[in-house]
Structures are given as structure tokens and as C-alpha cells.
Design a protein around this motif. Structure first.
Motif, PDB file in Angstrom:
ATOM      1  N   ARG A 139      -6.397  11.738  -3.883  1.00  0.00           N
ATOM      2  CA  ARG A 139      -5.915  10.774  -2.881  1.00  0.00           C
ATOM      3  C   ARG A 139      -4.904  11.434  -1.941  1.00  0.00           C
ATOM      4  N   SER A 164      -4.369  -3.983  -1.414  1.00  0.00           N
ATOM      5  CA  SER A 164      -3.063  -4.348  -1.977  1.00  0.00           C
ATOM      6  C   SER A 164      -2.723  -5.796  -1.664  1.00  0.00           C
ATOM      7  N   GLN A 208       3.172   8.630  -4.699  1.00  0.00           N
ATOM      8  CA  GLN A 208       2.428   9.819  -5.104  1.00  0.00           C
ATOM      9  C   GLN A 208       2.734  11.006  -4.187  1.00  0.00           C
ATOM     10  N   ALA A 241      -5.118  10.821  -8.376  1.00  0.00           N
ATOM     11  CA  ALA A 241      -3.951  10.829  -7.490  1.00  0.00           C
ATOM     12  C   ALA A 241      -3.930  12.101  -6.652  1.00  0.00           C
ATOM     13  N   GLY A 297      -2.961   2.849  -8.347  1.00  0.00           N
ATOM     14  CA  GLY A 297      -3.978   2.584  -7.329  1.00  0.00           C
ATOM     15  C   GLY A 297      -5.130   1.723  -7.810  1.00  0.00           C
ATOM     16  N   GLN A 321      -5.557  -1.541  -7.333  1.00  0.00           N
ATOM     17  CA  GLN A 321      -5.438  -2.841  -6.685  1.00  0.00           C
ATOM     18  C   GLN A 321      -6.733  -3.654  -6.684  1.00  0.00           C
ATOM     19  N   SER A 350       3.642   6.364  -9.990  1.00  0.00           N
ATOM     20  CA  SER A 350       3.084   7.071  -8.832  1.00  0.00           C
ATOM     21  C   SER A 350       3.704   8.461  -8.671  1.00  0.00           C
ATOM     22  N   THR A 362       1.767   3.015  -3.506  1.00  0.00           N
ATOM     23  CA  THR A 362       0.847   4.018  -4.042  1.00  0.00           C
ATOM     24  C   THR A 362       0.959   5.330  -3.272  1.00  0.00           C
ATOM     25  N   LEU A 363       0.849   5.265  -1.951  1.00  0.00           N
ATOM     26  CA  LEU A 363       0.806   6.478  -1.129  1.00  0.00           C
ATOM     27  C   LEU A 363       2.139   7.214  -1.107  1.00  0.00           C
ATOM     28  N   ALA A 370       0.837  -1.202   0.000  1.00  0.00           N
ATOM     29  CA  ALA A 370       0.000   0.000   0.000  1.00  0.00           C
ATOM     30  C   ALA A 370       0.872   1.253   0.000  1.00  0.00           C
ATOM     31  N   LEU A 414      -6.775   0.246   2.505  1.00  0.00           N
ATOM     32  CA  LEU A 414      -5.895   0.289   1.341  1.00  0.00           C
ATOM     33  C   LEU A 414      -4.896  -0.860   1.382  1.00  0.00           C
TER      34      LEU A 414
END
Length: 469
Positions: free
Chosen positions: A453, A245, A82, A450, A384, A386, A302, A78-79, A75, A241
Motif C-alpha cells: 500500500r 472508511s 503506515q 501495508a 486497512g 474498512q 498502522s 491508515t495512510l 482514510a 479509500l
């Protein structure tokens, strides 16, 4: 001509960025997988039953836990990726601490699976002697479970910032230590499976502690500002999240586990499982190379989406796909050339060597496909997607691939080769659909998502510049 030169310059620039991540990520993946590889090689020389037991324990029990924890940690790809693209480095340390809390709690919940390995394998109709040995090995390997829980969030923290060479160096030292200790405790002192498990514990915890020391040493002043109570906030959203994943990745990793269990139902399971596990070890070794591009494309996509550069994200996908395909062809040729020699690295039992060699052509096809598919999965993680890929994996792998393998392996008496053929069919279908989804993606829309998010997790966006945009 001017347009061609500009395209060539952009391609070279993108290759440099991707290889800056993929190169050390490949090296790290290969070295860390080599810990399992080396354990299997040393144990394989104890006998075919010991080899089958450790292979079952690694691929079924450890693979089950490994997949969940790797997925939960993913996870962060992605976070964190980005957030880096958006210039919010201050959130990386908080994200990583949240992920570690979640993965450690998950490891605790998974501990009974290791403790009850023997009855679980017997319930799955594996032979008694293999199940007993695998259970003893798994109990001794419980400390590795908690090392995995910390290792994956730490890796994503470094990868999202393209700081991966130290990870490779740490893993290289760990492999050297692991090899020497296996030679001493398994080969010379004769401590068998228990010795192999304890050596694995030491090697994995060395990796984790060395990475923690690197993270808190002052090299990340913006992204690591110390332990914070904020890590305990918004855990429920982070868990959701992480679960998405984990489900996506686990469905891929458990596919191989399900195949190995099916092979255990065949006649002469010790020979069939040993041969299949050798081929899987070879295939997974090459997959470690492909996963370097999985990490690279995930970070690149990302980062660019987080920075609001959809064209750069799309271009990165094309360049990485082409690079992975070329490397896949090279590795496929190497596997074909060595199909009669590679099995001897694991065992000296003639029947096992012969059966593994017969599967060489299917293994080569799987290796080629295994270079393209991880890149597509990396795109999904970076963007993102998943949840979408999780549903796709269920359909292709479990509703199509495994039934085909069961028919070929049991009904048509093709044994392990038939089961592997079904696995290959499911993977081929999944890859084809992912290709269609990727090349039909509206990247401007992905960049807007994105941005939303990151706002919900970290605050306002500051536009970043990209030379490839």
C-alpha cells in the motif's frame, strides 16, 4: 522469571506508547464532544420540545454529516500511520491536503441536508413542532459543517505523528469559550436555539483555525512543506479509500440515528426522544474516552505494520484491549451509580428524568461494550480492513439489531427500552465477530499488504527499528 520480566517490560513500554496517544486523544475527544454536550444542556433548560429538537438535529442531521466527514477523514489513519511507520513523513502533508479537498467538497454536497432539515424530519414522521425548531437550528449551524470537514483531516495528521497535546489544549480553550458564550447568549440574552447554533459555529471554527496555525507554524518541518499541486493528483484513488472508511464509520454512527428516529414514532415522542437523547449523550460522552484508544490502537497498528513489525502490532492489540476493558468496567460502575442524577444535568422535566433513569441499566451495559468495540474498529482502520467491517456492520446493526429493537419496542410495547435493547444486541454480535477476526489475523500477511500500500502511494520502504518487535 526472566521471560515474565521481559513481558512486563514490553507491556509497560507499549502502555506508555499507547497512553502517549490515547491520553490527549481522550481529552480532545471529550472536550470536543462537550461542545455538543454543553449546547444540549443549555437548550434543555429552555423546555422539553427545544431539547428534543436540538437532540434530533444533532443526532440525525449533524450526526449524519459528522459521520460522513469523520469517515472520509479517517482514510488518513491508515495512510498516514503506515507512512510514518515506513519513515515517509514527507507524504503526510500531501495526504492531508488531499483529504481536506475531498471533505470540503463533501461538506458542500451535504449542505442541502441542513437547509431542508424540517421537511426531512417530517418525512421521517417526526412531530411538526420538533421538526420546525430542529430545522431552524440546523440552518444556523451550517458553518459547523465546513469546520468538521477541516477538523478531521487535521486531527489525523497530528495523531499519526503522536503530536496530540496541542489539540487537547486548543479544545480546552474552545470549551471554555463555548460555555461562557452559551451562558451569555442563550441563558442571559435569551437568543434561544439560534444563539446556541451561532455559538457552536464560533467554537468549532476557533478549533480549526488554531490547528491550522499549529500545523503551518514550523513544528512539522518534515511532514508539512507547504501547499502543493500534488494534493490534486491521485484524487480518485484517495476518494475510493475515503469512501470505504466513511461507509464503515457511518454505518456505526447512523445506527444511533436510526434508533433515535424509531423512538420518535412512539407515543409521547417528546418525552421518549428527550430521555433517549439524554442516555445517548451520556453514552457518547463515555465513548469519547473509548475513542482515545481507537486512535491509539489505530496509530500503533498502522505504525508497526508500516515498519514491517507484525509481532509488535499484535502485542499492541492485546495490551490496548485489556486497558480499554478495565476502563470500561470503571465507567460502567460510575454510570450505574449516577443513573438517577445524570439526567438532571440536561432537564428539569420530571417525566423525562424518570424515563432516562429507568434506562440506566441498559445504558451501563452499552457503555461497557462501547469501550471494547472502538478498539477493535481502530485495529480495522490501522490494518486497512474498512470494507470488511462495513459489510459486518450492515449485517449486525441493520439486519439484526434494528429489527429486534422494532419488535421489542413496538410489537411487545417495551417502548424506548425495547428499541435500545435491540441496538445493544446488534452491537454485541458485531463486537463478538470482530474479536474472532482480530485474534485469527495473520499479522505477517498484514505487514506485507501495508508495504504494498505504501509503495503504491508513496515510494520505497526504509525499514524502521521497534523496541517491541
Amino acid at each position: 522469571m526472566k521471560g515474565m520480566r521481559r513481558l512486563a517490560a514490553k507491556t509497560v513500554d507499549e502502555c506508555k506508547k499507547s497512553w502517549h496517544i490515547a491520553g490527549p486523544a481522550i481529552l480532545t475527544g471529550v472536550l470536543q464532544f462537550s461542545i455538543w454536550f454543553i449546547t444540549t444542556a443549555f437548550v434543555g433548560h429552555l423546555g422539553s420540545t427545544e431539547l428534543a429538537a436540538v437532540s434530533i438535529a444533532q443526532n440525525v442531521i449533524e450526526g449524519f454529516a459528522y459521520g460522513i466527514l469523520l469517515g472520509m477523514g479517517s482514510a488518513l489513519e491508515t495512510l498516514c500511520g503506515q507512512a510514518v511507520g515506513a519513515g515517509q513523513l514527507n507524504m503526510l502533508g500531501i495526504y492531508t491536503q488531499r483529504s481536506c479537498i475531498i471533505t470540503l467538497a463533501t461538506a458542500l454536497l451535504l449542505t442541502p441536508v441542513y437547509v431542508f432539515t424540517t421537511p426531512i424530519l417530517k418525512l421521517l414522521r417526526q412531530s411538526d413542532d420538533i421538526s420546525e425548531l430542529a430545522g431552524k437550528y440546523a440552518v444556523c449551524a451550517i458553518p459547523q459543517l465546513f469546520a468538521y470537514a477541516l477538523n478531521f483531516p487535521l486531527q489525523k495528521f497530528f495523531q499519526s505523528q503522536s503530536k496530540v497535546w496541542v489539540m487537547a489544549a486548543i479544545s480546552g480553550i474552545a470549551v471554555a469559550i463555548h460555555t461562557v458564550l452559551n451562558w451569555v447568549f442563550v441563558r442571559k440574552l435569551g437568543h434561544g436555539l439560534a444563539g446556541a447554533a451561532v455559538v457552536g459555529n464560533l467554537s468549532w471554527w476557533f478549533i480549526v483555525l488554531a490547528q491550522v496555525a499549529y500545523m503551518v507554524s514550523g513544528y512539522f518541518p518534515e511532514s508539512w512543506t507547504g501547499f502543493s499541486k500534488s494534493a490534486f493528483r491521485s484524487l480518485s484513488g484517495f476518494v475510493r479509500l475515503s469512501l470505504a472508511s466513511a461507509i464503515m464509520l457511518c454505518l456505526e454512527l447512523w445506527y444511533y440515528t436510526a434508533v433515535l428516529i424509531m423512538v420518535g414514532y412512539l407515543k409521547n415522542p417528546s418525552i421518549q426522544v428527550s430521555a433517549m437523547s439524554i442516555c445517548m449523550n451520556i453514552q457518547l460522552w463515555t465513548l469519547m474516552v473509548a475513542l482515545g484508544f481507537n486512535a491509539a490502537i489505530s496509530v500503533r497498528v498502522s505504525n508497526e505494520l508500516g515498519a514491517g513489525h507484525p509481532k509488535a502490532a499484535k502485542f499492541s492489540v492485546a495490551v490496548n484491549m485489556l486497558t480499554a476493558a478495565v476502563l470500561g468496567i470503571v465507567c460502567t460502575v460510575a454510570v450505574l451509580a449516577g443513573r438517577n442524577l445524570l439526567p438532571r444535568l440536561f432537564t428539569e422535566v420530571p417525566e423525562v428524568v424518570t424515563e432516562a433513569s429507568r434506562m440506566g441499566f441498559l445504558l451501563a451495559a452499552t457503555v461497557l461494550l462501547g469501550f471494547v468495540q472502538p478498539v477493535l474498529s481502530g485495529v480495522a482502520v490501522g490494518a486497512g480492513w474498512q470494507s470488511l467491517v462495513a459489510f459486518l456492520n450492515i449485517g449486525c446493526y441493520y439486519l439484526i439489531g434494528l429489527p429486534i429493537g422494532a419488535v421489542l419496542g413496538f410489537k411487545l410495547k417495551r417502548n424506548a427500552m425495547g428499541i435500545w435493547s435491540g441496538m445493544l444486541a446488534g452491537s454485541l454480535l458485531q463486537t463478538a465477530i470482530l474479536l474472532i477476526i482480530t485474534f485469527r489475523t495473520k499479522w505477517k500477511k498484514e505487514a506485507l499488504q501495508a508495504e504494498e500500500r505504501i509503495k503504491s502511494w508513496g515510494g520505497p520502504i526504509e525499514p524502521q527499528q521497534s523496541p517491541t518487535n
